[in-house]
Design an enzyme around this catalytic site. Sequence first.
Site: not given
Length: 112
Positions: A3, A45, A96, A98
């Site tokens: 990631c 994560h 991920h 965000h």
Amino acid sequence: MDCIFCKIANGEIPSNKVYEDDKILAFHDINPEAKVHVLVIPKEHICCVDKVNKENSHNVSYIFEKIPQIARDAGITNGYRVITNCGEDACQTVKHLHFHILGGEKLPEHIR
């Protein structure tokens, strides 16, 4: 795990940081969509909004507690937009969680 945001959070890949503490990292987007475009990620994560649950939702509330400070630190003084994408149809390119903070100029009313 492969990631890119985990690697940025771990310091394996450099970023132009706006804010960092033990829980989150905020940095300038490398492909900005506004005069100021900052990404805020939890260091833990979580792949997307669909995976927010009772055990990890504290990350999201913490991010939203910090967003006003992050926006000010990034130089945004007259309003901003916060966006997150979830899944293919929403064009989530990094799996991920965000949040995009967009500002520093008058933003269009509609998202393309």
